[in-house]
Write a protein that holds these residues in place. Structure first.
Motif, PDB file in Angstrom:
ATOM      1  N   PRO A  27       4.757  -1.666  -3.519  1.00  0.00           N
ATOM      2  CA  PRO A  27       4.187  -0.421  -4.610  1.00  0.00           C
ATOM      3  C   PRO A  27       4.139   0.845  -3.608  1.00  0.00           C
ATOM      4  O   PRO A  27       3.942   0.762  -2.400  1.00  0.00           O
ATOM      5  N   ARG A  28       4.629   1.887  -4.267  1.00  0.00           N
ATOM      6  CA  ARG A  28       4.537   3.338  -3.382  1.00  0.00           C
ATOM      7  C   ARG A  28       3.720   4.148  -4.279  1.00  0.00           C
ATOM      8  O   ARG A  28       3.541   4.259  -5.269  1.00  0.00           O
ATOM      9  N   ALA A  29       3.374   5.365  -3.582  1.00  0.00           N
ATOM     10  CA  ALA A  29       2.290   5.981  -4.066  1.00  0.00           C
ATOM     11  C   ALA A  29       3.059   7.240  -4.920  1.00  0.00           C
ATOM     12  O   ALA A  29       3.885   7.983  -4.351  1.00  0.00           O
ATOM     13  N   ASP A  33      -2.096   8.230  -6.097  1.00  0.00           N
ATOM     14  CA  ASP A  33      -2.151   6.765  -6.075  1.00  0.00           C
ATOM     15  C   ASP A  33      -2.743   6.665  -4.435  1.00  0.00           C
ATOM     16  O   ASP A  33      -2.327   7.649  -3.771  1.00  0.00           O
ATOM     17  N   ILE A  35      -1.899   3.683  -1.640  1.00  0.00           N
ATOM     18  CA  ILE A  35      -1.653   2.353  -1.152  1.00  0.00           C
ATOM     19  C   ILE A  35      -2.139   1.681   0.000  1.00  0.00           C
ATOM     20  O   ILE A  35      -2.370   2.505   0.863  1.00  0.00           O
ATOM     21  N   ARG A 140      -1.907  -1.216  -4.852  1.00  0.00           N
ATOM     22  CA  ARG A 140      -2.024   0.169  -5.093  1.00  0.00           C
ATOM     23  C   ARG A 140      -3.288   0.294  -5.771  1.00  0.00           C
ATOM     24  O   ARG A 140      -3.606  -0.245  -6.741  1.00  0.00           O
ATOM     25  N   PRO A 142      -4.536   2.903  -8.363  1.00  0.00           N
ATOM     26  CA  PRO A 142      -4.106   3.849  -9.132  1.00  0.00           C
ATOM     27  C   PRO A 142      -5.007   4.872  -9.793  1.00  0.00           C
ATOM     28  O   PRO A 142      -6.095   4.751  -9.319  1.00  0.00           O
TER      29      PRO A 142
END
Length: 361
Positions: A27-29, A33, A35, A140, A142
């Motif tokens: 996952p990436r921000a 978000d 990470i 993540r 979120p």
């Protein structure tokens, strides 16, 4: 600068009992978000019941499935921030962090009135694929998540207990314990041991802990229980009734997940006592409801998750006033997840809390 790989190892749930260790996209921000590189993730009874296909998670008898697969399990985790989105103002790379297990919608009537832990949508990390859990290398946090910094020097064995001990504190808060109460706690697993510490802070007249495992009873005694009893060896209803002049305990907390502990509690609690139900059951508990109403006029309360508990629990774990020593007993790599689950299920080798450590060498 932290280098984040394009792919990561993750345990992925596809169906009941269908768990696979795979390489998936990291996952990436975006937005605000966060990470996190997962330091460790605990195996909870809820994870075991999901793996085993419990209807309370997978649906049945007219109820829809709570699970949204494929997803990455795990809601007891801690880690280090490695990336933040452009709108994130509070957290930065290098922070040691945890996140509450629920990611509220902030739109339903419960969220809008401060009761976010009962959010109608009810996304909890590790049960839905929009809030993947911690049995992976990176996860993540979120938008809408409730995130907390923890001391950078807090060991993993302590940080991993923030989530379960938060649940323990909320359960104890629901019990409204006073220093005149005789309290009986049924269950001395990880959550029960967290309750021992939280109950001790309320200084009841007497704290009695019940469990079928003598090793766990020894730990409960070390953590602050006044009396411990094994129901397989002692008639606990008679003992507790006798020591309370025939009245019964003032407060009974059920934290075993076994139906017999419910009927046991209803027998030993006094009239107008407080019964707190905490567990998630794999089978129905059948009891005589007239005990609750006609015979004893009990206050029966449930306890769910850990609202408004994380800040206190982080502080108390850090200062040592919530005992944690020896609760995390075993650590396994992601590759050994099956063994981790088996230990958590059976209590093999005197195990209590099992940790899955993604970066374990």
């Amino acid at each position: 600068m932290v280098t984040i790989p394009e792919k990561m190892k993750a345990l992925v749930v596809y169906a009941k009992g269908d768990y696979r260790l795979e390489m998936v996209d990291t996952p990436r921000a975006t937005g605000d978000d966060i990470i996190v590189k997962v330091e460790a993730c605990g195996v909870c009874a809820g994870d075991l019941k999901t793996y085993g296909g419990a209807p309370s998670f997978w649906g049945g008898a007219g109820s829809p499935s709570y699970i949204k697969a494929p997803m990455i399990p795990g809601h007891e985790f801690c880690g280090w921030v490695v990336e933040v989105g452009p709108d994130q103002k509070e957290f930065k790379v290098g922070d040691h962090v945890v996140s509450e297990q629920i990611v509220p919608c902030w739109e339903c009537k419960f969220c809008k009135t401060g009761r976010y832990w009962m959010c109608q949508k009810h996304d909890v990390y590790g049960f839905q694929n929009n809030v993947n859990g911690g049995m992976c290398e990176y996860m993540r946090f979120p938008k809408g998540s409730l995130n907390y910094k923890i001391p950078k020097d807090m060991p993993m064995e302590k940080a991993l207990l923030i989530e379960p001990y938060g649940c323990s504190k909320h359960c104890v808060d629901r019990a409204s314990i006073t220093n005149e109460d005789v309290v009986v706690l049924a269950g001395a697993g990880t959550l029960g041991l967290g309750m021992v510490g939280a109950i001790r802070k309320r200084n009841p007249d007497k704290l009695i802990v019940l469990d079928m495992n003598d090793m766990r009873l020894e730990k409960a005694k070390a953590f602050g229980a006044d009396i411990v009893m094994n129901p397989s060896k002692v008639d606990v209803v008679k003992e507790i009734t006798d020591m309370t002049d025939g009245y019964g305990c003032d407060v009974y907390i059920e934290a075993t997940g076994h139906p017999s502990a419910v009927s046991q509690g209803l027998e030993m609690i006094r009239k107008m006592g407080r019964f707190i139900e905490f567990s998630v059951f794999t089978q129905e508990a059948t009891i005589d409801w007239s005990i609750i109403g006609d015979r004893k006029e009990l206050d029966v309360l449930g306890a769910h998750l850990s609202p408004y508990c994380y800040e206190s629990v982080i502080k108390w774990i850090a200062d040592g006033s919530l005992p944690t020593d020896g609760v995390v007993t075993h650590k396994f790599s992601l590759e050994d997840w099956k063994t981790a689950f088996e230990y958590a299920k059976t209590g093999a080798d005197n195990s209590l809390k099992i940790a899955i450590v993604p970066d374990m060498k």
